[in-house]
Design a protein around this motif. Structure first.
Motif, PDB file in Angstrom:
ATOM      1  N   PHE A 159       0.858  -1.296  -0.185  1.00  0.00           N
ATOM      2  CA  PHE A 159       0.000   0.037  -0.063  1.00  0.00           C
ATOM      3  C   PHE A 159       0.930   1.164  -0.117  1.00  0.00           C
ATOM      4  CE2 PHE A 159      -3.584   2.540   1.989  1.00  0.00           C
ATOM      5  CZ  PHE A 159      -4.641   2.379   0.810  1.00  0.00           C
ATOM      6  N   ARG A 160       1.888   1.343   0.749  1.00  0.00           N
ATOM      7  CA  ARG A 160       2.889   2.342   0.732  1.00  0.00           C
ATOM      8  C   ARG A 160       3.838   2.519  -0.259  1.00  0.00           C
ATOM      9  NH1 ARG A 160       0.594   4.929   4.656  1.00  0.00           N
ATOM     10  NH2 ARG A 160       1.390   6.590   3.324  1.00  0.00           N
ATOM     11  N   LYS A 161       4.361   1.304  -0.891  1.00  0.00           N
ATOM     12  CA  LYS A 161       5.545   1.549  -1.673  1.00  0.00           C
ATOM     13  C   LYS A 161       5.137   0.990  -3.269  1.00  0.00           C
ATOM     14  CE  LYS A 161       8.345   2.926   1.191  1.00  0.00           C
ATOM     15  NZ  LYS A 161       8.772   4.496   1.353  1.00  0.00           N
ATOM     16  N   SER A 162       4.132   0.252  -3.431  1.00  0.00           N
ATOM     17  CA  SER A 162       4.003  -0.239  -4.850  1.00  0.00           C
ATOM     18  C   SER A 162       3.394   0.713  -5.601  1.00  0.00           C
ATOM     19  CB  SER A 162       3.419  -1.532  -5.062  1.00  0.00           C
ATOM     20  OG  SER A 162       2.141  -1.409  -4.519  1.00  0.00           O
ATOM     21  N   ARG A 163       3.437   0.656  -6.835  1.00  0.00           N
ATOM     22  CA  ARG A 163       2.963   1.653  -7.720  1.00  0.00           C
ATOM     23  C   ARG A 163       1.442   1.667  -7.719  1.00  0.00           C
ATOM     24  NH1 ARG A 163       5.286   1.787 -13.346  1.00  0.00           N
ATOM     25  NH2 ARG A 163       4.129   3.882 -13.693  1.00  0.00           N
ATOM     26  N   ILE A 166       0.270   2.978  -4.301  1.00  0.00           N
ATOM     27  CA  ILE A 166       0.025   4.456  -4.485  1.00  0.00           C
ATOM     28  C   ILE A 166      -1.215   4.921  -5.412  1.00  0.00           C
ATOM     29  CG2 ILE A 166       1.105   6.675  -5.191  1.00  0.00           C
ATOM     30  CD1 ILE A 166       4.041   5.051  -4.857  1.00  0.00           C
ATOM     31  N   ALA A 167      -1.212   4.194  -6.424  1.00  0.00           N
ATOM     32  CA  ALA A 167      -2.567   4.402  -7.416  1.00  0.00           C
ATOM     33  C   ALA A 167      -3.877   4.425  -6.559  1.00  0.00           C
ATOM     34  CB  ALA A 167      -2.769   3.563  -8.368  1.00  0.00           C
ATOM     35  N   MET A 168      -3.916   3.273  -5.441  1.00  0.00           N
ATOM     36  CA  MET A 168      -4.966   3.094  -4.606  1.00  0.00           C
ATOM     37  C   MET A 168      -5.117   4.013  -3.672  1.00  0.00           C
ATOM     38  SD  MET A 168      -4.665  -0.932  -3.986  1.00  0.00           S
ATOM     39  CE  MET A 168      -6.073  -1.477  -3.236  1.00  0.00           C
ATOM     40  N   ARG A 169      -4.111   4.778  -2.964  1.00  0.00           N
ATOM     41  CA  ARG A 169      -4.286   5.630  -2.339  1.00  0.00           C
ATOM     42  C   ARG A 169      -4.706   7.066  -2.961  1.00  0.00           C
ATOM     43  NH1 ARG A 169       0.559   7.258   0.699  1.00  0.00           N
ATOM     44  NH2 ARG A 169       1.821   5.615  -0.892  1.00  0.00           N
ATOM     45  N   ALA A 170      -4.186   7.244  -4.181  1.00  0.00           N
ATOM     46  CA  ALA A 170      -4.456   8.331  -5.018  1.00  0.00           C
ATOM     47  C   ALA A 170      -6.175   8.234  -5.217  1.00  0.00           C
ATOM     48  CB  ALA A 170      -3.665   8.330  -6.369  1.00  0.00           C
ATOM     49  N   VAL A 171      -6.616   7.128  -5.628  1.00  0.00           N
ATOM     50  CA  VAL A 171      -7.980   6.940  -5.984  1.00  0.00           C
ATOM     51  C   VAL A 171      -8.754   7.350  -4.702  1.00  0.00           C
ATOM     52  CG1 VAL A 171      -9.933   5.403  -6.499  1.00  0.00           C
ATOM     53  CG2 VAL A 171      -7.852   5.494  -7.949  1.00  0.00           C
ATOM     54  N   ALA A 172      -8.453   7.049  -3.679  1.00  0.00           N
ATOM     55  CA  ALA A 172      -9.088   7.021  -2.265  1.00  0.00           C
ATOM     56  C   ALA A 172      -9.145   8.650  -2.051  1.00  0.00           C
ATOM     57  CB  ALA A 172      -8.255   6.097  -1.183  1.00  0.00           C
TER      58      ALA A 172
ATOM     59  N   GLU B 105      -3.951  15.365  -1.752  1.00  0.00           N
ATOM     60  CA  GLU B 105      -3.294  16.041  -0.473  1.00  0.00           C
ATOM     61  C   GLU B 105      -2.409  15.170   0.202  1.00  0.00           C
ATOM     62  OE1 GLU B 105      -6.399  16.195  -1.400  1.00  0.00           O
ATOM     63  OE2 GLU B 105      -7.168  18.083  -1.499  1.00  0.00           O
ATOM     64  N   HIS B 106      -3.149  13.733   0.269  1.00  0.00           N
ATOM     65  CA  HIS B 106      -2.533  12.917   1.426  1.00  0.00           C
ATOM     66  C   HIS B 106      -1.387  11.931   0.844  1.00  0.00           C
ATOM     67  CE1 HIS B 106      -6.086  13.414   4.179  1.00  0.00           C
ATOM     68  NE2 HIS B 106      -6.581  13.720   2.829  1.00  0.00           N
ATOM     69  N   LEU B 107      -1.074  12.378  -0.447  1.00  0.00           N
ATOM     70  CA  LEU B 107       0.067  11.806  -0.758  1.00  0.00           C
ATOM     71  C   LEU B 107       1.433  12.504  -0.885  1.00  0.00           C
ATOM     72  CD1 LEU B 107      -1.840   9.834  -1.649  1.00  0.00           C
ATOM     73  CD2 LEU B 107      -0.576   9.323  -3.679  1.00  0.00           C
ATOM     74  N   THR B 108       2.677  12.168  -0.724  1.00  0.00           N
ATOM     75  CA  THR B 108       3.643  12.958  -0.820  1.00  0.00           C
ATOM     76  C   THR B 108       4.002  13.593  -2.176  1.00  0.00           C
ATOM     77  OG1 THR B 108       5.409  11.319  -1.043  1.00  0.00           O
ATOM     78  CG2 THR B 108       4.862  11.845   1.137  1.00  0.00           C
ATOM     79  N   VAL B 109       4.915  14.575  -2.377  1.00  0.00           N
ATOM     80  CA  VAL B 109       5.123  15.136  -3.340  1.00  0.00           C
ATOM     81  C   VAL B 109       5.438  13.883  -4.546  1.00  0.00           C
ATOM     82  CG1 VAL B 109       6.799  16.674  -4.558  1.00  0.00           C
ATOM     83  CG2 VAL B 109       5.576  17.634  -2.594  1.00  0.00           C
ATOM     84  N   ASP B 110       6.668  13.078  -4.050  1.00  0.00           N
ATOM     85  CA  ASP B 110       7.224  12.026  -4.587  1.00  0.00           C
ATOM     86  C   ASP B 110       6.122  11.389  -5.245  1.00  0.00           C
ATOM     87  OD1 ASP B 110       9.912  12.284  -5.203  1.00  0.00           O
ATOM     88  OD2 ASP B 110      10.398  10.803  -3.893  1.00  0.00           O
ATOM     89  N   HIS B 145       9.426  14.815   0.273  1.00  0.00           N
ATOM     90  CA  HIS B 145       8.709  13.926   1.376  1.00  0.00           C
ATOM     91  C   HIS B 145       7.462  14.356   1.968  1.00  0.00           C
ATOM     92  CE1 HIS B 145      11.549  10.937  -0.219  1.00  0.00           C
ATOM     93  NE2 HIS B 145      12.573  11.800   0.317  1.00  0.00           N
ATOM     94  N   VAL B 146       7.164  15.856   1.699  1.00  0.00           N
ATOM     95  CA  VAL B 146       6.098  16.505   2.433  1.00  0.00           C
ATOM     96  C   VAL B 146       4.860  15.894   1.855  1.00  0.00           C
ATOM     97  CG1 VAL B 146       5.125  18.555   3.053  1.00  0.00           C
ATOM     98  CG2 VAL B 146       7.760  18.330   2.833  1.00  0.00           C
ATOM     99  N   ARG B 147       3.909  15.822   2.875  1.00  0.00           N
ATOM    100  CA  ARG B 147       2.365  15.639   1.874  1.00  0.00           C
ATOM    101  C   ARG B 147       2.141  16.990   0.997  1.00  0.00           C
ATOM    102  NH1 ARG B 147      -2.122  12.984   5.417  1.00  0.00           N
ATOM    103  NH2 ARG B 147      -1.228  12.693   7.258  1.00  0.00           N
TER     104      ARG B 147
END
Lengths: 294, 274
Positions: A159-163, A166-172, B105-110, B145-147
């Protein structure tokens, strides 16, 4: 003191399994905004499939477990595609009613196909408890806790590292923006359900081997709500901490209180905690704080 | 520079599209425009003129808002794309930077930048592009690494453009990049966009209310009103147009800034079409 630790440690291990089931729930809520009332029934269904494969068809574990996981992942995909996708954009209450209906269908069809009497899942785990520092720990609990922890760690990494994670978190976070960068939102929904199915499969085997498999197994799902409310409905770490807290607290409380009231503390206390959490901190310990810049 | 509008096959051609929301609300009433390879084209107009809708019709995001292209076509290098989903449009090389930035917003810049490359395979090329984005937007480097919810509005706009860049687009649809930003920052962002256009050969379709700055960077412009294109031409021609000066640039005929004191009564805004 040994009595306390005995209760607490065993409670935490049970809590680890609550966390596993809660994770499936949170994941679906976070990615698709669906409150899935059928999570417990998914676990039950996983248990039934496991019992069928292992006990009824006598498949060796090395085959049965992959088949079980595959089946439940597939079930997750199918449920999303057939039941939930047509409801995208509908009112929350319709979606909630559909998941409640889904719960009944899962329960009914499992009993219909494999029968309502309790089935045992025999895992090759020894029965006599280990005794460590005067604490009695049953091997099944240890295996269950380890498997749950392993799954949670693997998922956290994914959930934190794989693409895809990241896409799942983006959708959320922002569905339209996710579409704008080319993320296939429907596929992400399907993957969320598939992972929930996977968690349910593991939960089903583990719970099933402890309690036996019948439709009562779905009641595990009832412990999920206090866990996720306590942790925060949309927080993955929250689901884990919430699960552990519910497991630990109910076990200790049941150990001390049950002798006086005659049992039932385990079923009652988590909901008291949930109501307290809703009164004091309705978004849970880890729930999303909405970021607003001033 | 000849914008090339009309000559040769354009990169993007929007042909007389009509857009209807919710099956009943007619928002675009026959919009046509062209973006040549490597060009910067401005799409001007007031609030509600249909600029954002036009961009969303191109990027396929319209359907997320219950809108639909009911007539006309959108062609990418000559092939129709108006029936395709947003993800496929991104794969063609068209990325929209939405109005109001819409960073995660909840993801880092990277992580935000990584989502931009979702349609591409991972690997070294991706990592190189990540570094490339940071060289274009050095301000983002310390914020890696900032949100994204905690960085400033200007940085968010840069992040949104950088995220779009990660898809290796051939055409970027920029929707109001100047919105809510200080003039200095706006100039900085437009300079970077111009550099991207030159150095990375990214064509730009730029929807802006701020006509002054948009026409400074664009070669060609379209003016929209009430869901129609009412005027188009070279950026120079448009900025010399008396009506444009009056209504969009706030200038009088002699080219001086107009003061409200000089205006005794307001002239009714000109309508090009009844």
């Amino acid at each position: 003191m040994a009595f306390f630790f005995d209760l607490f440690v065993n409670g935490l291990m049970i809590g680890m399994m609550y966390a596993l089931v809660a994770l499936g729930f949170v994941l679906i809520y976070k990615a698709t905004s669906v409150v899935n009332f059928a999570q417990g029934e998914l676990v039950m269904f996983g248990g039934y499939v496991a019992a069928a494969l292992i006990t009824l068809y006598h498949l060796p574990l090395a085959i049965a477990i992959p088949v079980l996981l595959g089946t439940m992942v597939l079930l997750g995909f199918v449920l999303e595609r057939v039941v939930l996708r047509p409801l995208v954009g509908q009112q929350v209450i319709s979606v909630v009613m559909v998941t409640i209906g889904l719960a009944s269908v899962l329960q009914g069809s499992a009993a219909l196909v494999w029968g309502a009497q309790t089935k045992n899942i025999q895992l090759p785990i020894r029965l006599e408890p280990y005794i460590i520092w005067e604490i009695y720990i049953s091997p099944v609990n240890i295996v269950a806790a380890l498997v749950s922890a392993g799954f949670l760690v693997a998922f956290a990494w994914f959930f934190r590292k794989s693409r895809m994670g990241i896409a799942m978190r983006a959708v959320a976070n922002d569905q339209q923006a996710a579409m704008g960068v080319g993320i296939n939102v429907r596929f992400v929904f399907a993957v969320s359900w598939a992972i929930a199915g996977l968690a349910a499969a593991l939960g089903g085997v583990l719970w099933g081997s402890m309690l036996g498999v019948d439709t009562q197994l779905a009641l595990v799902g009832l412990k999920v709500f206090p866990a996720v409310i306590l942790g925060g409905l949309d927080s993955v770490p929250g689901a884990i901490v919430g699960g552990l807290m519910i497991g630990g607290i109910e076990s200790v409380a049941a150990g001390y209180v049950d002798p006086y009231v005659g049992g039932g503390t385990k079923d009652f206390l988590p909901y008291v905690l949930m109501i307290l959490a809703l009164m004091i901190r309705p978004y849970g310990f880890f729930g999303r704080e909405i970021i607003e810049r001033v | 520079m000849s914008a090339g509008n009309g000559t040769g096959r354009p990169l993007l051609a929007v042909n007389n599209i009509e857009v209807i929301y919710d099956h009943v609300i007619l928002v675009l009433k026959g919009v046509s425009l062209r973006v040549p390879e490597g060009g910067i084209v401005a799409l001007l107009g007031a609030n509600g003129a249909g600029k954002s809708t036009t961009l969303k019709a191109i990027s396929g995001l319209l359907r997320t808002e219950r809108g639909d292209v009911t007539k006309g076509t959108v062609e990418w290098r000559g092939a129709p794309i108006h029936r395709e989903g947003a993800a496929d449009v991104v794969r063609h090389g068209i990325v929209q930077v939405m109005e109001g930035r819409h960073v995660f917003e909840h993801l880092t810049v990277d992580e935000n930048l990584l989502t931009g490359a979702y349609t591409r395979p991972g690997g070294d090329a991706l990592r190189r592009d990540l570094d490339l984005v940071y060289t274009y937007f050095p301000r983002l480097t310390q914020r890696r690494h900032v949100r994204a919810g905690y960085i400033s509005g200007g940085e968010q706009q840069m992040l949104a453009i950088g995220r779009a860049l990660m898809a290796r687009p051939r055409l970027m649809l920029l929707d109001e990049p100047s919105m809510g930003l200080a003039p200095m920052l706006v100039a900085e962002i437009f300079d970077i966009v111009a550099r991207l256009n030159r150095e990375e050969n990214v064509a730009v379709l730029l929807a802006e209310q701020n006509a002054t700055i948009a026409l400074k960077y664009a070669q060609y412009g379209y003016v929209m009103e009430s869901g129609r294109v009412v005027l188009d031409g070279d950026a120079r021609t448009i900025s010399d147009n008396e009506d444009i000066k009056e209504f969009y640039l706030g200038l009088t005929g002699v080219g001086q800034r107009k003061s409200y004191r000089d205006v005794k009564h307001y002239r009714r805004r000109k309508r090009w079409l009844s």
